[in-house]
Design a protein around this motif. Structure first.
Motif: not given
Length: 120
Positions: A77, A23, A75, A72
């Protein structure tokens, strides 16, 4: 600045599975590409898999059919699903993000690394 934080490494027996996650936190960058590299003891860091913002993926030959990279964008990530792991997959795995400046320069951002150990 942006930080890439990995999770999900560990010890697994040959044939098992692990899922790595990464992340991006801090300043919000839109990475041109995100991916995973690995470095085994005494060896150079090598590309494992990458994915572009548009979803185009690329894998090193040794992991094709066993690893799946996903991303993603909302996000920020990137994940790496690793199946049918082999002892030769043992390495420190690093998350990578490639960011392009307005002038077109490409910058690499790296996570701190997460250990993956596959026992025979």
């Amino acid at each position: 600045q942006v930080q890439l934080v990995e999770s999900g490494g560990g010890l697994v027996q040959a044939g098992g599975s692990l899922r790595l996650s990464c992340t991006a936190s801090g300043r919000q960058y839109t990475f041109d590409a995100m991916g995973w590299y690995r470095q085994a003891p005494g060896k150079q860091r090598e590309l494992v898999a990458t994915v572009t913002g548009g979803g185009t993926t690329d894998y090193t030959d040794s992991v094709k059919g066993r690893f799946t990279i996903s991303r993603d964008n909302a996000k920020n990530t990137v994940n790496l699903q690793m199946n049918n792991l082999k002892p030769e997959d043992t390495a420190v795995y690093y998350c990578n993000g490639k960011w392009r400046s307005l002038l077109g320069y490409l910058y690499d951002y790296w996570g701190q690394g997460t250990q993956v150990t596959v026992s025979s």
